[in-house]
Motif scaffolding. Structure first.
Motif, PDB file in Angstrom:
ATOM      1  N   ALA A  24       1.069  -0.991   0.193  1.00  0.00           N
ATOM      2  CA  ALA A  24       0.173  -0.019   0.135  1.00  0.00           C
ATOM      3  C   ALA A  24       0.732   1.154  -0.031  1.00  0.00           C
ATOM      4  CB  ALA A  24      -0.952   0.013   1.320  1.00  0.00           C
ATOM      5  N   SER A  25       0.332   2.034  -0.819  1.00  0.00           N
ATOM      6  CA  SER A  25       1.286   3.503  -0.902  1.00  0.00           C
ATOM      7  C   SER A  25       0.366   4.750  -0.971  1.00  0.00           C
ATOM      8  CB  SER A  25       2.271   3.453  -2.082  1.00  0.00           C
ATOM      9  OG  SER A  25       1.559   3.419  -3.162  1.00  0.00           O
ATOM     10  N   GLY A  26       0.720   5.931  -0.742  1.00  0.00           N
ATOM     11  CA  GLY A  26       0.134   6.999  -0.826  1.00  0.00           C
ATOM     12  C   GLY A  26       0.199   7.710   0.708  1.00  0.00           C
ATOM     13  N   SER A  27      -0.655   8.704   0.630  1.00  0.00           N
ATOM     14  CA  SER A  27      -0.987   9.509   1.889  1.00  0.00           C
ATOM     15  C   SER A  27      -1.614   8.644   3.298  1.00  0.00           C
ATOM     16  CB  SER A  27      -1.614  10.718   1.690  1.00  0.00           C
ATOM     17  OG  SER A  27      -1.217  11.452   0.526  1.00  0.00           O
ATOM     18  N   ILE A  28      -0.777   7.702   3.659  1.00  0.00           N
ATOM     19  CA  ILE A  28      -1.173   6.682   4.587  1.00  0.00           C
ATOM     20  C   ILE A  28      -1.138   7.188   5.955  1.00  0.00           C
ATOM     21  CG2 ILE A  28      -1.143   4.337   5.389  1.00  0.00           C
ATOM     22  CD1 ILE A  28      -0.651   3.550   2.327  1.00  0.00           C
ATOM     23  N   PHE A  29      -1.923   7.262   6.781  1.00  0.00           N
ATOM     24  CA  PHE A  29      -1.813   7.647   8.184  1.00  0.00           C
ATOM     25  C   PHE A  29      -1.647   6.357   8.943  1.00  0.00           C
ATOM     26  CE2 PHE A  29      -1.782   9.953  12.080  1.00  0.00           C
ATOM     27  CZ  PHE A  29      -2.398   9.258  12.947  1.00  0.00           C
ATOM     28  N   SER A  30      -2.318   5.337   8.910  1.00  0.00           N
ATOM     29  CA  SER A  30      -2.226   4.053   9.310  1.00  0.00           C
ATOM     30  C   SER A  30      -2.885   2.954   8.919  1.00  0.00           C
ATOM     31  CB  SER A  30      -2.886   4.274  10.819  1.00  0.00           C
ATOM     32  OG  SER A  30      -4.175   4.456  10.941  1.00  0.00           O
ATOM     33  N   ILE A  31      -2.786   1.883   8.803  1.00  0.00           N
ATOM     34  CA  ILE A  31      -3.410   0.597   8.327  1.00  0.00           C
ATOM     35  C   ILE A  31      -3.930  -0.318   9.515  1.00  0.00           C
ATOM     36  CG2 ILE A  31      -3.271  -1.228   6.602  1.00  0.00           C
ATOM     37  CD1 ILE A  31      -1.168   0.090   5.245  1.00  0.00           C
ATOM     38  N   ALA A  32      -5.019  -0.473   9.504  1.00  0.00           N
ATOM     39  CA  ALA A  32      -5.495  -1.515  10.583  1.00  0.00           C
ATOM     40  C   ALA A  32      -5.407  -2.935   9.862  1.00  0.00           C
ATOM     41  CB  ALA A  32      -7.007  -1.101  10.871  1.00  0.00           C
ATOM     42  N   GLY A  33      -6.475  -3.632   9.761  1.00  0.00           N
ATOM     43  CA  GLY A  33      -6.426  -4.858   9.221  1.00  0.00           C
ATOM     44  C   GLY A  33      -5.907  -4.982   7.771  1.00  0.00           C
ATOM     45  N   MET A  34      -5.429  -6.084   7.357  1.00  0.00           N
ATOM     46  CA  MET A  34      -4.973  -6.214   6.138  1.00  0.00           C
ATOM     47  C   MET A  34      -5.352  -7.667   5.701  1.00  0.00           C
ATOM     48  SD  MET A  34      -1.126  -4.506   5.588  1.00  0.00           S
ATOM     49  CE  MET A  34      -1.417  -4.114   3.653  1.00  0.00           C
ATOM     50  N   GLY A  35      -5.637  -8.186   4.425  1.00  0.00           N
ATOM     51  CA  GLY A  35      -6.149  -9.362   4.271  1.00  0.00           C
ATOM     52  C   GLY A  35      -5.829  -9.870   2.701  1.00  0.00           C
ATOM     53  N   TRP A  36      -5.949 -11.203   2.201  1.00  0.00           N
ATOM     54  CA  TRP A  36      -6.302 -11.683   0.883  1.00  0.00           C
ATOM     55  C   TRP A  36      -7.656 -12.340   0.816  1.00  0.00           C
ATOM     56  CZ3 TRP A  36      -2.616 -10.889  -2.413  1.00  0.00           C
ATOM     57  CH2 TRP A  36      -1.545 -10.246  -2.068  1.00  0.00           C
ATOM     58  N   TYR A  37      -8.067 -12.113  -0.342  1.00  0.00           N
ATOM     59  CA  TYR A  37      -9.297 -12.767  -0.703  1.00  0.00           C
ATOM     60  C   TYR A  37      -9.175 -13.436  -1.993  1.00  0.00           C
ATOM     61  CZ  TYR A  37     -11.576 -10.278   2.877  1.00  0.00           C
ATOM     62  OH  TYR A  37     -11.939  -9.558   4.474  1.00  0.00           O
ATOM     63  N   ARG A  38      -9.967 -14.183  -2.402  1.00  0.00           N
ATOM     64  CA  ARG A  38     -10.049 -14.915  -3.747  1.00  0.00           C
ATOM     65  C   ARG A  38     -11.242 -15.007  -4.547  1.00  0.00           C
ATOM     66  NH1 ARG A  38      -7.361 -20.979  -2.098  1.00  0.00           N
ATOM     67  NH2 ARG A  38      -9.358 -21.642  -1.414  1.00  0.00           N
ATOM     68  N   ARG A  39     -11.236 -15.081  -5.954  1.00  0.00           N
ATOM     69  CA  ARG A  39     -12.321 -15.312  -6.503  1.00  0.00           C
ATOM     70  C   ARG A  39     -12.000 -16.648  -7.380  1.00  0.00           C
ATOM     71  NH1 ARG A  39     -14.660 -10.803  -8.343  1.00  0.00           N
ATOM     72  NH2 ARG A  39     -16.336 -10.740  -6.582  1.00  0.00           N
TER      73      ARG A  39
END
Length: 121
Positions: A24-39
């Motif tokens: 993740a990039s850009g004007s990020i202050f904080s990141i809570a959860g991250m995850g992977w999904y699939r289809r």
């Protein structure tokens, strides 16, 4: 502006391994959860694995013991190590991140465009 970009997909034989990355990039202050999904073809999107900012993880039953999710907080990156891959793991894998951007007091879900994983039998 925030971008979430996956990489690492490809073609692998059954029993093989792949490692997906998502930054993740850009004007990020904080990141809570991250995850992977699939289809998978002809199916709905499903959760694969999630990880909190503190490192707590959650996995779909179908991948427990084979996949490992991890993250590098300073790099705003999440990984998915996939071992013992099966043909039924074939899908487009999407990264999700709940991001609070600078100058906002709430977070939003951001999605990558996906990376294709194909497991041949």
């Amino acid at each position: 502006q925030v971008q979430v970009v996956e990489s690492g997909g490809g073609l692998v034989q059954a029993g093989g391994s792949l490692r997906l990355s998502c930054a993740a990039s850009g004007s990020i202050f904080s990141i809570a959860g991250m995850g992977w999904y699939r289809r998978a073809p002809g199916k709905q999107r499903e959760l694969v694995a999630t990880i909190t900012s503190g490192g707590s993880t959650n996995y779909a039953d179908s991948v427990k013991g084979r996949f490992t999710i991890s993250r590098d907080n300073p790099k705003n990156t999440v990984y998915l190590q996939m071992n013992s891959l099966k043909p039924e793991d074939t899908a487009v894998y999407y990264c999700n991140a709940h991001i609070q951007v600078a100058h906002r007091n709430y977070g939003m879900d951001y999605w990558g465009k996906g990376t294709l994983v194909t497991v041949s039998s």
